[in-house]
Enzyme design. Structure first.
Site, mmCIF file in Angstrom:
data_model
loop_
_atom_site.group_PDB
_atom_site.id
_atom_site.type_symbol
_atom_site.label_atom_id
_atom_site.label_comp_id
_atom_site.label_asym_id
_atom_site.label_seq_id
_atom_site.Cartn_x
_atom_site.Cartn_y
_atom_site.Cartn_z
ATOM 1 C CG ASP A 131 -2.063 0.989 1.066
ATOM 2 O OD1 ASP A 131 -2.474 1.245 -0.079
ATOM 3 O OD2 ASP A 131 -2.546 1.501 2.085
ATOM 4 C CE1 TYR A 133 -0.633 8.547 4.095
ATOM 5 C CE2 TYR A 133 1.388 9.818 3.930
ATOM 6 C CZ TYR A 133 0.159 9.587 4.517
ATOM 7 O OH TYR A 133 -0.268 10.406 5.542
ATOM 8 C CG HIS A 138 -4.718 10.543 2.563
ATOM 9 N ND1 HIS A 138 -5.792 10.426 3.416
ATOM 10 C CD2 HIS A 138 -3.792 9.640 3.001
ATOM 11 C CE1 HIS A 138 -5.529 9.487 4.322
ATOM 12 N NE2 HIS A 138 -4.332 8.995 4.106
ATOM 13 N NE ARG A 147 4.422 15.873 10.188
ATOM 14 C CZ ARG A 147 3.879 14.687 9.955
ATOM 15 N NH1 ARG A 147 3.777 13.801 10.919
ATOM 16 N NH2 ARG A 147 3.428 14.381 8.750
ATOM 17 C CD GLU A 203 -6.323 4.772 4.535
ATOM 18 O OE1 GLU A 203 -5.622 4.022 3.828
ATOM 19 O OE2 GLU A 203 -5.857 5.499 5.447
ATOM 20 C CD GLU A 205 -5.366 2.935 -0.261
ATOM 21 O OE1 GLU A 205 -4.525 2.342 -0.966
ATOM 22 O OE2 GLU A 205 -5.262 3.087 0.977
ATOM 23 C CG ASP A 237 -5.633 0.466 3.670
ATOM 24 O OD1 ASP A 237 -5.679 -0.588 4.309
ATOM 25 O OD2 ASP A 237 -4.756 1.337 3.853
ATOM 26 N NE ARG A 241 -8.188 6.420 9.488
ATOM 27 C CZ ARG A 241 -7.455 6.232 8.394
ATOM 28 N NH1 ARG A 241 -6.199 5.830 8.491
ATOM 29 N NH2 ARG A 241 -7.977 6.421 7.209
ATOM 30 C CD GLN A 244 -3.320 4.547 10.633
ATOM 31 O OE1 GLN A 244 -4.535 4.547 10.482
ATOM 32 N NE2 GLN A 244 -2.499 5.025 9.714
ATOM 33 C CE1 TYR A 248 1.345 7.528 14.773
ATOM 34 C CE2 TYR A 248 2.676 7.659 12.785
ATOM 35 C CZ TYR A 248 2.118 8.268 13.885
ATOM 36 O OH TYR A 248 2.319 9.600 14.092
ATOM 37 C CE LYS A 257 -3.700 2.177 7.372
ATOM 38 N NZ LYS A 257 -4.423 3.074 6.470
ATOM 39 C CB THR A 261 -7.398 -4.968 1.970
ATOM 40 O OG1 THR A 261 -6.476 -4.680 3.029
ATOM 41 C CG2 THR A 261 -7.266 -3.918 0.879
ATOM 42 C CB THR A 364 -6.359 7.853 1.271
ATOM 43 O OG1 THR A 364 -6.242 6.766 2.186
ATOM 44 C CG2 THR A 364 -7.760 8.419 1.315
ATOM 45 C CD GLU A 378 -7.965 12.617 3.887
ATOM 46 O OE1 GLU A 378 -8.217 11.432 3.588
ATOM 47 O OE2 GLU A 378 -7.540 13.447 3.078
HETATM 48 MN MN MN Z 1 -4.056 3.039 2.699
#
Ligand code: MN
Length: 432
Positions: A131, A133, A138, A147, A203, A205, A237, A241, A244, A248, A257, A261, A364, A378
């Site tokens: 997968d 990114y 996204h 951040r 997600e 994708e 996906d 959260r 995660q 992560y 994850k 899927t 995503t 999001e």
């Molecule tokens: Mn993904």
């Protein structure tokens, strides 16, 4: 096929069909009766063309017949392994047999089955699932949650970021999605707990099926990367959260994850998508140029895809009221910062072996604006701004009974459109 000559079929449900007109001809694996061995087929209008039955009529020969024989084990892996030649030959033969006024109509018609009476299976045995990114909006939207001043990490514009996913839990559209258990660190707590995920997400994708593959140690140059792409699908996906967020760092997603899927079961070929290719958007002023192994003028000029992507949500309340699923996002594959060829070239630059039946997820694919976000993370800004549906319901994350439906459509003026079919999954309560 020359897109300006897109022709009509004597199989009338194909003409003007939103997903499966004559010029799509996606490949899949189906059964008509429970328990029978799966076999290859092609979607056409409301039907499936049974390729094994078609072969039985004697109307296939040469490379087109080789393509069908390669699926004898009830997967498309063998066909993917053959590369583009037999796949193209099969497409050309099917276009000839199915086009209006084809003289073979009476022999082909009995091979067309009611699609809705058939079950679709995973089209290939997934060897490895990676997968990426590459949806830059996204990455920016998610990065901003953590951040605000510096949403994109410094490697993003140099490296197509990815991680190795779990191949054993890829399932075709319609497979139920059991809410996963896992470790989470609840807000304000100092110790983690084990329990069902409370922040289950989707997600949106693009999925990419690989084949024929390369030998270990062999690099796929970007100019040859297109030959390694067997087809495309939609991919959800599913992401927990809360799991995660806790797990992560430092190695990336793991159990958040890997519980499932979902992919759409039809493999849309590169040939069918040819008319919907477009130039990769020029990088904004100040972005670095890709390193030479990721830069190919032809790929930059024609290697991006213009596919409209859609997410719909069907809640239990909508379902019980007989209401349709509600669209919650509309996006486009042009949100990809890297092309598919760049993903293949990057994945193999260290000599990593890709194999027929490997699956890539794009990451995503969100747009920059509200209404274009391909995940609830999001849409709700991390669960802080609930999504409001037209019936008054709200969602921060998915609830039991919610069904997420992904769709994809291509359209170009004068060329007609095509679609991918659905990628659907309904959330079931966690095991007690
Ligand atoms: Mn993904």
């Amino acid at each position: 096929m020359n897109p300006s000559s897109m022709s009509r079929s004597w199989w009338t449900s194909a003409n003007g069909h939103a997903d499966f007109p004559l010029h799509n001809l996606p490949l899949g694996i189906f059964t008509q009766v429970d328990g029978e061995p799966p076999r290859p087929g092609v979607a056409l209008g409301d039907s499936i063309l049974d390729l094994r039955a078609l072969d039985g009529t004697g109307l296939l020969s040469g490379a087109a017949q080789q393509a069908v024989h390669a699926c004898a084990d009830g997967t498309l892996n063998g066909l993917f392994a053959l590369g583009s030649g037999p796949r193209r030959a099969l497409r050309e033969r099917l276009l000839a047999l199915l086009t209006e006024h084809a003289p073979e109509q009476a022999q082909v018609a009995p091979c067309l089955l009611d699609r809705h009476a058939c079950s679709l299976h995973l089209p290939a045995r997934v060897g490895d699932y990676t997968d990426f990114y590459v949806g830059i909006e996204h990455a920016r939207n998610v990065g901003r949650l953590f951040r605000p001043d510096n949403p994109l990490l410094p490697n993003y514009k140099y490296v197509p970021i990815g991680y190795h996913g779990r191949a054993s839990t890829v399932r075709p559209s319609g497979h139920p999605v059991l809410r996963p258990w896992g470790q989470t660190l609840p807000a304000g707590a100092s110790e983690p707990r084990l329990g069902p995920s409370a922040r289950l997400d989707f997600e949106l994708e693009l999925g990419i099926w690989l084949g024929p593959g390369n030998a270990l140690g062999e690099v796929v140059p970007i100019g040859e990367a297109a030959e390694q792409v067997a087809g495309f699908c939609l991919l959800n996906d599913w992401s927990a959260r809360d799991l995660q967020a806790w797990e992560y760092q430092p190695l990336g997603p793991f159990l958040s994850k890997s519980f499932i899927t979902t992919v759409s079961p039809w493999v849309v070929t590169p040939e069918a998508l040819m008319p919907y290719r477009c130039a990769q958007a020029p990088r904004p002023e100040g972005d670095p140029a890709p390193l030479p192994y990721l830069l190919d003028p032809e790929d930059q000029a024609r290697g991006a895809l213009d596919i409209q992507l859609e997410v719909l949500l069907l809640t239990p309340a909508l379902r019980e009221a007989g209401m349709p699923a509600e669209r919650i996002a509309l996006s486009n594959t042009q949100a990809m910062y890297w092309t598919v060829a760049q993903l293949v070239a990057h994945h193999s630059v260290n000599g990593c072996q890709l194999q027929a039946g490997d699956l890539f997820g794009s990451g995503t694919l969100s747009g920059a604006l509200p209404g274009q976000h391909g995940s609830l993370l999001e849409i709700t800004e991390g669960g802080k701004q609930p999504l409001r549906l037209s019936n008054g319901e709200t969602r921060c994350f998915l609830e039991d009974g919610d069904e997420v439906i992904l769709r994809a459509r291509c359209h170009r003026e004068g060329l007609g459109g095509l679609g991918f079919g659905e990628c659907r999954g309904r959330v079931l309560p966690a095991r007690g």
